[in-house]
Scaffold this motif. Structure first.
Motif, PDB file in Angstrom:
ATOM      1  N   LYS A 104      -2.762  -7.740  -1.380  1.00  0.00           N
ATOM      2  CA  LYS A 104      -2.427  -8.103   0.002  1.00  0.00           C
ATOM      3  C   LYS A 104      -2.120  -9.591   0.107  1.00  0.00           C
ATOM      4  N   GLY A 107       1.324 -10.251  -0.802  1.00  0.00           N
ATOM      5  CA  GLY A 107       2.313  -9.526  -0.014  1.00  0.00           C
ATOM      6  C   GLY A 107       2.780  -8.225  -0.610  1.00  0.00           C
ATOM      7  N   SER A 109       2.410  -4.121  -1.043  1.00  0.00           N
ATOM      8  CA  SER A 109       1.881  -2.983  -0.289  1.00  0.00           C
ATOM      9  C   SER A 109       1.566  -1.758  -1.148  1.00  0.00           C
ATOM     10  N   ASP A 110       1.968  -1.760  -2.427  1.00  0.00           N
ATOM     11  CA  ASP A 110       1.719  -0.614  -3.299  1.00  0.00           C
ATOM     12  C   ASP A 110       0.777  -1.008  -4.428  1.00  0.00           C
ATOM     13  N   CYS A 141      -7.332   0.777   1.108  1.00  0.00           N
ATOM     14  CA  CYS A 141      -5.924   0.377   1.078  1.00  0.00           C
ATOM     15  C   CYS A 141      -5.278   0.569   2.449  1.00  0.00           C
ATOM     16  N   LYS A 142      -5.634   1.630   3.122  1.00  0.00           N
ATOM     17  CA  LYS A 142      -5.090   1.909   4.455  1.00  0.00           C
ATOM     18  C   LYS A 142      -5.403   0.760   5.410  1.00  0.00           C
ATOM     19  N   ASN A 144      -5.645  -2.210   4.662  1.00  0.00           N
ATOM     20  CA  ASN A 144      -4.786  -3.329   4.268  1.00  0.00           C
ATOM     21  C   ASN A 144      -3.310  -3.053   4.532  1.00  0.00           C
ATOM     22  N   GLY A 145      -2.994  -1.865   5.061  1.00  0.00           N
ATOM     23  CA  GLY A 145      -1.600  -1.493   5.242  1.00  0.00           C
ATOM     24  C   GLY A 145      -0.905  -1.161   3.938  1.00  0.00           C
ATOM     25  N   GLN A 146      -1.660  -0.602   2.976  1.00  0.00           N
ATOM     26  CA  GLN A 146      -1.143  -0.371   1.631  1.00  0.00           C
ATOM     27  C   GLN A 146      -1.162   1.108   1.254  1.00  0.00           C
ATOM     28  N   TYR A 147      -0.377   1.428   0.230  1.00  0.00           N
ATOM     29  CA  TYR A 147      -0.384   2.744  -0.399  1.00  0.00           C
ATOM     30  C   TYR A 147      -1.123   2.663  -1.732  1.00  0.00           C
ATOM     31  N   ASN A 171      -1.712   7.861   2.819  1.00  0.00           N
ATOM     32  CA  ASN A 171      -1.168   6.701   2.106  1.00  0.00           C
ATOM     33  C   ASN A 171      -1.302   6.842   0.597  1.00  0.00           C
ATOM     34  N   ARG A 201       7.155   6.426  -4.926  1.00  0.00           N
ATOM     35  CA  ARG A 201       7.430   5.141  -4.284  1.00  0.00           C
ATOM     36  C   ARG A 201       7.847   4.070  -5.300  1.00  0.00           C
TER      37      ARG A 201
END
Length: 278
Positions: A104, A107, A109-110, A141-142, A144-147, A171, A201
């Motif tokens: 995170k 920057g 997201s995966d 992860c969710k 953090n806005g991540q997958y 996610n 992804r």
């Protein structure tokens, strides 16, 4: 379609040069691969953010390793890899959550990892606890806005889907390693896309051969020299609407690694341009 490669991040020594080498060879993306939680610091995150801007390299995913033993074969691997072995779960959940937090900061997201030899049977006593562990990491992860991406290989495509269904988080995704499905003897990547294609992804463009005994994985090869049919793989990806990152992985060291990666770039570009339109 963005073609990049992997950058190994065991420590900060020489890391800027690795980004520079990508830039000098015409790459604009990479996966950052790290197995060492000690280097997931604010200072290193700040430097990585500077270097990615300086060399115009986008980090498409953070490949997050974990502590403890791991043996890459069909015997000891069953009891050492990923979140499957119960004795390592608590530590590795922390590793993966800490790695996600570091991702995170840069920057990304995966978050990608190997989950281990997921039991084929949903009634296996290891299965439920494993899925609980995955859910714990996915929920972190969710936030953090991540997958959270499963790298393919150690499980059949159907087993992976059963895990996704059991975990129940929206996610979860797939990092398709085109060779690993072959190296582990689990599937071929083109047909596997019929099962989990909508979850892909990112992918490791890699080649190799099937196992020839019950103990050892198949051999990884230079792209084009193994059993992966990249025309079929990219045709299927195109049908699925995938038009994102392609991360070349070559698991050797030294000067030959970059030579093989550059060869793979040219090999794949020809195929991708024919299928997607240059």
């Amino acid at each position: 379609m963005k073609i990049g490669t992997c950058i190994q991040f065991p420590d900060a020594n020489g890391l800027e040069q690795k980004f520079k080498t990508l830039y000098e060879n015409g790459y604009d993306s990479c996966q950052l691969v790290s197995w060492n939680p000690a280097v997931w610091t604010d200072e290193n995150a700040a430097n990585i953010n500077l270097w990615t801007k300086k060399y115009n390299v986008e980090i498409s995913a953070f490949w997050c390793g974990w502590e403890g033993p791991c043996v890459w074969n069909f015997y000891e691997g069953q009891t050492t890899i990923g979140l499957v072995p119960p004795e390592y779960r608590e530590l590795r959940i922390k590793n993966l959550c800490d790695g996600a937090d570091f991702a995170k900061k840069i920057g990304v997201s995966d978050v990608v990892t190997h989950m281990g030899f997921i039991p084929e049977s949903p009634f296996d006593p290891l299965f439920e606890g494993f899925c609980d562990a995955v859910r714990c990491v996915a929920e972190h992860c969710k936030q953090n806005g991540q997958y959270l991406l499963f790298e393919t290989g150690q499980e059949t495509p159907v087993t992976m889907m059963r895990c996704f269904e059991t975990v129940g988080c929206d996610n979860l995704g797939v990092n398709l390693d085109t060779a690993n499905l072959i190296l582990y003897g689990k599937a071929n990547p083109a047909d596997a896309l019929d099962v989990f294609g909508k979850y892909v992804r990112n992918l490791h463009a890699k080649d190799g051969c099937y196992p020839t005994n019950g103990h050892d994985l198949g051999n990884e090869t230079r792209i084009g020299d193994g059993k992966v049919d990249f025309v079929k793989v990219f045709t299927k990806l195109h049908e699925l609407g995938y038009n994102s990152f392609v991360t070349i992985e070559r698991e050797i060291d030294g000067e030959q690694q970059l030579i093989d990666v550059n060869y793979a770039r040219d090999y794949l570009n020809k195929i991708i341009n024919e299928i997607y339109g240059g």
